[in-house]
Design a protein around this motif. Structure first.
Motif, PDB file in Angstrom:
ATOM      1  N   ILE A 157       0.841  -1.204   0.000  1.00  0.00           N
ATOM      2  CA  ILE A 157       0.000   0.000   0.000  1.00  0.00           C
ATOM      3  C   ILE A 157       0.870   1.244   0.000  1.00  0.00           C
ATOM      4  CG2 ILE A 157      -1.587   1.358   1.423  1.00  0.00           C
ATOM      5  CD1 ILE A 157      -2.920  -1.324   2.212  1.00  0.00           C
ATOM      6  N   SER A 158       1.909   1.252   0.810  1.00  0.00           N
ATOM      7  CA  SER A 158       2.781   2.423   0.865  1.00  0.00           C
ATOM      8  C   SER A 158       3.562   2.600  -0.436  1.00  0.00           C
ATOM      9  CB  SER A 158       3.735   2.312   2.051  1.00  0.00           C
ATOM     10  OG  SER A 158       4.421   3.524   2.264  1.00  0.00           O
ATOM     11  N   LEU A 159       4.065   1.503  -0.987  1.00  0.00           N
ATOM     12  CA  LEU A 159       4.824   1.594  -2.242  1.00  0.00           C
ATOM     13  C   LEU A 159       3.954   2.082  -3.395  1.00  0.00           C
ATOM     14  CD1 LEU A 159       6.892  -1.689  -1.882  1.00  0.00           C
ATOM     15  CD2 LEU A 159       7.890   0.589  -2.220  1.00  0.00           C
ATOM     16  N   ARG A 160       2.673   1.736  -3.384  1.00  0.00           N
ATOM     17  CA  ARG A 160       1.776   2.148  -4.468  1.00  0.00           C
ATOM     18  C   ARG A 160       1.284   3.581  -4.303  1.00  0.00           C
ATOM     19  NH1 ARG A 160      -0.877  -2.983  -3.656  1.00  0.00           N
ATOM     20  NH2 ARG A 160      -2.442  -1.814  -2.497  1.00  0.00           N
ATOM     21  N   ASN A 161       1.474   4.163  -3.130  1.00  0.00           N
ATOM     22  CA  ASN A 161       0.950   5.503  -2.842  1.00  0.00           C
ATOM     23  C   ASN A 161       2.067   6.413  -2.349  1.00  0.00           C
ATOM     24  OD1 ASN A 161      -2.274   5.315  -2.900  1.00  0.00           O
ATOM     25  ND2 ASN A 161      -1.486   3.404  -2.029  1.00  0.00           N
ATOM     26  N   PRO A 162       3.012   6.753  -3.221  1.00  0.00           N
ATOM     27  CA  PRO A 162       4.169   7.541  -2.781  1.00  0.00           C
ATOM     28  C   PRO A 162       3.753   8.871  -2.178  1.00  0.00           C
ATOM     29  CG  PRO A 162       4.019   7.461  -5.185  1.00  0.00           C
ATOM     30  CD  PRO A 162       3.057   6.455  -4.664  1.00  0.00           C
ATOM     31  N   GLY A 163       4.322   9.158  -1.010  1.00  0.00           N
ATOM     32  CA  GLY A 163       4.052  10.427  -0.334  1.00  0.00           C
ATOM     33  C   GLY A 163       2.855  10.401   0.590  1.00  0.00           C
ATOM     34  N   LYS A 164       2.009   9.401   0.500  1.00  0.00           N
ATOM     35  CA  LYS A 164       0.806   9.360   1.350  1.00  0.00           C
ATOM     36  C   LYS A 164       1.172   9.047   2.799  1.00  0.00           C
ATOM     37  CE  LYS A 164      -3.782   7.273   1.740  1.00  0.00           C
ATOM     38  NZ  LYS A 164      -4.801   6.398   1.086  1.00  0.00           N
ATOM     39  N   TYR A 165       2.141   8.144   2.965  1.00  0.00           N
ATOM     40  CA  TYR A 165       2.553   7.727   4.312  1.00  0.00           C
ATOM     41  C   TYR A 165       3.958   8.247   4.581  1.00  0.00           C
ATOM     42  CZ  TYR A 165      -1.365   4.638   3.435  1.00  0.00           C
ATOM     43  OH  TYR A 165      -2.603   4.146   3.115  1.00  0.00           O
ATOM     44  N   ARG A 166       4.093   8.958   5.679  1.00  0.00           N
ATOM     45  CA  ARG A 166       5.411   9.497   6.023  1.00  0.00           C
ATOM     46  C   ARG A 166       6.359   8.409   6.510  1.00  0.00           C
ATOM     47  NH1 ARG A 166       5.160  15.238   9.246  1.00  0.00           N
ATOM     48  NH2 ARG A 166       3.760  16.382   7.853  1.00  0.00           N
ATOM     49  N   SER A 167       5.800   7.299   6.988  1.00  0.00           N
ATOM     50  CA  SER A 167       6.640   6.249   7.562  1.00  0.00           C
ATOM     51  C   SER A 167       6.006   4.894   7.303  1.00  0.00           C
ATOM     52  CB  SER A 167       6.820   6.468   9.066  1.00  0.00           C
ATOM     53  OG  SER A 167       5.558   6.615   9.715  1.00  0.00           O
ATOM     54  N   THR A 168       6.868   3.893   7.066  1.00  0.00           N
ATOM     55  CA  THR A 168       6.408   2.545   6.755  1.00  0.00           C
ATOM     56  C   THR A 168       7.287   1.544   7.470  1.00  0.00           C
ATOM     57  OG1 THR A 168       5.774   3.288   4.530  1.00  0.00           O
ATOM     58  CG2 THR A 168       5.918   0.913   4.894  1.00  0.00           C
ATOM     59  N   SER A 169       6.644   0.606   8.147  1.00  0.00           N
ATOM     60  CA  SER A 169       7.396  -0.476   8.778  1.00  0.00           C
ATOM     61  C   SER A 169       6.594  -1.763   8.681  1.00  0.00           C
ATOM     62  CB  SER A 169       7.721  -0.145  10.244  1.00  0.00           C
ATOM     63  OG  SER A 169       6.589  -0.301  11.080  1.00  0.00           O
ATOM     64  N   ALA A 170       7.204  -2.876   9.099  1.00  0.00           N
ATOM     65  CA  ALA A 170       6.517  -4.160   9.054  1.00  0.00           C
ATOM     66  C   ALA A 170       7.162  -5.137  10.019  1.00  0.00           C
ATOM     67  CB  ALA A 170       6.534  -4.737   7.636  1.00  0.00           C
ATOM     68  N   PHE A 171       6.328  -6.054  10.509  1.00  0.00           N
ATOM     69  CA  PHE A 171       6.778  -7.187  11.313  1.00  0.00           C
ATOM     70  C   PHE A 171       6.554  -8.463  10.491  1.00  0.00           C
ATOM     71  CE2 PHE A 171       5.072  -3.945  14.116  1.00  0.00           C
ATOM     72  CZ  PHE A 171       6.017  -3.818  15.123  1.00  0.00           C
ATOM     73  N   SER A 172       7.597  -9.234  10.293  1.00  0.00           N
ATOM     74  CA  SER A 172       7.496 -10.533   9.621  1.00  0.00           C
ATOM     75  C   SER A 172       6.655 -10.475   8.351  1.00  0.00           C
ATOM     76  CB  SER A 172       6.869 -11.572  10.567  1.00  0.00           C
ATOM     77  OG  SER A 172       7.458 -11.550  11.835  1.00  0.00           O
ATOM     78  N   PRO A 173       6.922  -9.539   7.448  1.00  0.00           N
ATOM     79  CA  PRO A 173       6.048  -9.403   6.276  1.00  0.00           C
ATOM     80  C   PRO A 173       6.223 -10.525   5.260  1.00  0.00           C
ATOM     81  CG  PRO A 173       7.943  -7.962   6.051  1.00  0.00           C
ATOM     82  CD  PRO A 173       8.027  -8.552   7.436  1.00  0.00           C
ATOM     83  N   ILE A 174       5.143 -10.838   4.553  1.00  0.00           N
ATOM     84  CA  ILE A 174       5.229 -11.659   3.344  1.00  0.00           C
ATOM     85  C   ILE A 174       5.759 -10.717   2.263  1.00  0.00           C
ATOM     86  CG2 ILE A 174       3.971 -13.065   1.682  1.00  0.00           C
ATOM     87  CD1 ILE A 174       1.799 -13.412   3.863  1.00  0.00           C
ATOM     88  N   VAL A 175       7.039 -10.798   1.955  1.00  0.00           N
ATOM     89  CA  VAL A 175       7.663  -9.764   1.135  1.00  0.00           C
ATOM     90  C   VAL A 175       7.441  -9.973  -0.358  1.00  0.00           C
ATOM     91  CG1 VAL A 175       9.434  -9.397   2.891  1.00  0.00           C
ATOM     92  CG2 VAL A 175       9.935 -10.868   0.929  1.00  0.00           C
ATOM     93  N   SER A 176       7.162 -11.233  -0.761  1.00  0.00           N
ATOM     94  CA  SER A 176       6.984 -11.508  -2.190  1.00  0.00           C
ATOM     95  C   SER A 176       5.953 -12.615  -2.377  1.00  0.00           C
ATOM     96  CB  SER A 176       8.321 -11.914  -2.832  1.00  0.00           C
ATOM     97  OG  SER A 176       8.168 -12.034  -4.229  1.00  0.00           O
ATOM     98  N   PRO A 177       4.659 -12.261  -2.330  1.00  0.00           N
ATOM     99  CA  PRO A 177       3.608 -13.268  -2.498  1.00  0.00           C
ATOM    100  C   PRO A 177       3.723 -14.072  -3.786  1.00  0.00           C
ATOM    101  CG  PRO A 177       2.677 -11.196  -1.741  1.00  0.00           C
ATOM    102  CD  PRO A 177       4.116 -10.927  -2.050  1.00  0.00           C
ATOM    103  N   ILE A 178       4.314 -13.489  -4.803  1.00  0.00           N
ATOM    104  CA  ILE A 178       4.510 -14.205  -6.065  1.00  0.00           C
ATOM    105  C   ILE A 178       5.334 -15.481  -5.862  1.00  0.00           C
ATOM    106  CG2 ILE A 178       5.720 -14.068  -8.291  1.00  0.00           C
ATOM    107  CD1 ILE A 178       4.877 -11.143  -8.453  1.00  0.00           C
ATOM    108  N   HIS A 179       6.196 -15.465  -4.837  1.00  0.00           N
ATOM    109  CA  HIS A 179       7.157 -16.549  -4.657  1.00  0.00           C
ATOM    110  C   HIS A 179       6.891 -17.411  -3.432  1.00  0.00           C
ATOM    111  CE1 HIS A 179       9.552 -13.757  -7.264  1.00  0.00           C
ATOM    112  NE2 HIS A 179       9.769 -14.899  -7.875  1.00  0.00           N
ATOM    113  N   CYS A 180       5.674 -17.393  -2.886  1.00  0.00           N
ATOM    114  CA  CYS A 180       5.407 -18.237  -1.722  1.00  0.00           C
ATOM    115  C   CYS A 180       4.015 -18.854  -1.827  1.00  0.00           C
ATOM    116  CB  CYS A 180       5.561 -17.449  -0.426  1.00  0.00           C
ATOM    117  SG  CYS A 180       4.212 -16.313  -0.038  1.00  0.00           S
TER     118      CYS A 180
END
Length: 279
Positions: A157-180
């Motif tokens: 969501i943050s990558l698709r909406n540049p500038g909308k979120y001042r900060s982005t973090s994650a815990f244990s994210p599924i980083v590449s759904p294409i590959h899992c």
């Protein structure tokens, strides 16, 4: 845009509430949690979105995340949506990793999912309008985070909406759904067989295709039993390195995938978001 109060309780001087409304995006009632710290009347506060993982509702982080003390300390509102539409008429799957509790923060186009599973629209557009109307938020100061499937949601969501979120973090994210397996099942079921259409829901693919964040914080438990097959943190490390993107990705020794892990580091994340949301 009527809002129903399900419950409210005082906590660390602020209010932990649970609310529901009828969603146009999902065509169902949707329930979400909001913590509003104590503040001077008329003040608008920064907001941190927390997206939960597979099988979760708003209640998982509310009950086990231990975030209120830190939100109160830093003066940040935290909003925790549900992970999917709910209701007897909403289609479901026998597996825990698809259907109810597993919306993957996408807009489904395949039947029978397309009617209700519009969680991207809900989280990116509809719920923020509800929050802006009913709570003392400064929508110019938004941050986003999440756990597992919710970490995937936060990143994409943050990558698709540049500038909308001042900060982005994650815990244990599924980083590449294409590959899992989790992601392949979800994206194939919701989006269809055209894998080029999956890329907008894959953080690594978005970065490869040119999306950027000014900086990123990720914590991943080293003892997480999903790390190798589903989460694949090394793919995100490779993507940000190739892109020259400023990212802090920490493998935490001995920690697993549970809320024992999330609650241990959520204070670090809220303090990190606070620095950027109050700058």
């Amino acid at each position: 845009m009527t809002l129903e109060t399900v419950s409210e309780a005082r906590s660390f001087g602020g209010t932990q509430g649970v609310y529901s409304h009828d969603s146009e995006a999902t065509g169902t009632p949707m329930t979400f949690a909001v913590y509003v710290p104590e503040h001077v009347a008329g003040t608008k506060l920064p907001v941190l979105w927390y997206l939960s993982g597979l099988t979760c509702t708003h209640a998982n982080v509310m009950d086990k995340g231990e975030y209120r003390r830190y939100c109160a300390e830093h003066g940040i509102i935290l909003v925790a949506p549900d992970t999917s539409p709910r209701g007897d008429d909403v289609p479901d799957d026998e597996g825990y990793d698809f259907g109810k509790g597993a919306g993957f923060y996408v807009n489904a186009v395949q039947e029978p999912w397309a009617k209700n599973f519009q969680m991207r629209q809900y989280v990116e557009h509809e719920l923020p309008q509800v929050i802006a109307k009913h709570f003392p938020v400064d929508m110019d100061r938004q941050g986003i985070t999440g756990h597992s499937m919710g970490g995937h949601g936060a990143l994409t969501i943050s990558l698709r909406n540049p500038g909308k979120y001042r900060s982005t973090s994650a815990f244990s994210p599924i980083v590449s759904p294409i590959h899992c397996p989790w992601g392949q099942k979800a994206l194939g079921g919701y989006i269809g067989d055209d894998k080029s259409a999956w890329r907008e829901y894959d953080a690594c693919a978005l970065i490869e295709d040119g999306a950027r964040l000014p900086e990123l914080l990720v914590d991943q438990g080293h003892a997480d039993n999903f790390l190798e097959e589903q989460l694949k943190t090394h793919l995100l490390e490779e993507a940000v390195r190739k892109a020259g993107m400023n990212a802090t990705i920490r493998l935490q020794e001995g920690y697993d995938h549970s809320y024992f892990f999330v609650s241990t580091f959520i204070g670090d994340h809220i303090a990190w978001h606070a620095e950027r949301l109050k700058a």
